[in-house]
Design a protein around this motif. Structure first.
Motif, mmCIF file in Angstrom:
data_model
loop_
_atom_site.group_PDB
_atom_site.id
_atom_site.type_symbol
_atom_site.label_atom_id
_atom_site.label_comp_id
_atom_site.label_asym_id
_atom_site.label_seq_id
_atom_site.Cartn_x
_atom_site.Cartn_y
_atom_site.Cartn_z
ATOM 1 N N ILE A 98 0.849 -1.184 0.000
ATOM 2 C CA ILE A 98 0.000 0.000 0.000
ATOM 3 C C ILE A 98 0.890 1.242 0.000
ATOM 4 O O ILE A 98 1.735 1.398 0.888
ATOM 5 N N GLU A 102 -1.664 6.952 0.051
ATOM 6 C CA GLU A 102 -3.078 6.578 -0.084
ATOM 7 C C GLU A 102 -3.749 6.293 1.251
ATOM 8 O O GLU A 102 -4.942 5.987 1.293
ATOM 9 N N THR A 141 -14.224 -1.596 -3.134
ATOM 10 C CA THR A 141 -13.577 -1.877 -4.414
ATOM 11 C C THR A 141 -12.680 -3.105 -4.276
ATOM 12 O O THR A 141 -12.293 -3.472 -3.161
ATOM 13 N N GLU A 142 -12.343 -3.708 -5.389
ATOM 14 C CA GLU A 142 -11.457 -4.868 -5.363
ATOM 15 C C GLU A 142 -10.105 -4.512 -4.748
ATOM 16 O O GLU A 142 -9.519 -5.318 -4.029
ATOM 17 N N THR A 143 -9.617 -3.303 -5.015
ATOM 18 C CA THR A 143 -8.328 -2.877 -4.457
ATOM 19 C C THR A 143 -8.394 -2.827 -2.941
ATOM 20 O O THR A 143 -7.511 -3.355 -2.251
ATOM 21 N N ARG A 147 -6.574 -5.266 -0.088
ATOM 22 C CA ARG A 147 -5.686 -4.698 0.937
ATOM 23 C C ARG A 147 -6.114 -5.048 2.357
ATOM 24 O O ARG A 147 -5.358 -4.832 3.301
#
Length: 159
Positions: A98, A102, A141-143, A147
């Motif tokens: 990561i 962000e 979201t998939e992201t 994570r």
């Protein structure tokens, strides 16, 4: 000591370790800086930091729960890490990277408790990176799901 006694002793030690892990015995979190220097952070040390709480459902559990722990960004800053990226590694070697840029001030959190109780390894503990999934579609979201690593055992700084 005979081979059979050594084998029995080893089996007993293994069973004890498994029982302790499954019972939720807190494990230290290993934080490794960009120079490869590692530090162990105990649950008590994490508890001494400002705690955040996130009440949310997840795609991996039933119902809504309140997760509490320290914000990942606050933990990193306390370790002198403020740029680059971090790689979180789980007990089974699953890992996510990561970018620090962000991360938000209060989320995600490195949760050490669900509904006030420490999380055992068999229930995604001892540490689970949690986002407030129900708060916004931005966290669905998939992201973000990828994570949301559980059984975190190590954080590595990638400068």
């Amino acid at each position: 000591m005979s081979l059979s006694r050594i084998t029995v002793s080893m089996v007993h030690a293994f069973v004890l370790c498994c029982c302790l892990a499954g019972a939720g015995v807190a494990q230290d979190l290993r934080v490794i800086d960009g120079n490869g220097k590692g530090t162990s952070v105990t649950l008590a040390e994490l508890d001494d930091m400002t705690q955040q709480a996130v009440t949310t459902s997840t795609i991996w559990t039933d119902g809504v729960a309140t997760y509490s722990g320290v914000s990942l960004l606050a933990l990193l800053k306390a370790q002198g890490i403020d740029a680059g990226a971090v790689k979180l590694v789980a007990l089974n070697d699953y890992a996510v990277t990561i970018p620090i840029a962000e991360l938000e001030e209060e989320v995600p959190i490195l949760a050490s408790r669900r509904d006030g109780a420490p999380m055992p390894v068999r229930d995604k503990g001892p540490y689970w990176l949690i986002y407030p999934f129900d708060a916004s579609q931005d966290y669905q979201t998939e992201t973000i799901y990828a994570r949301s690593i559980w059984q975190v055992s190590e954080i590595r700084h990638l400068p």
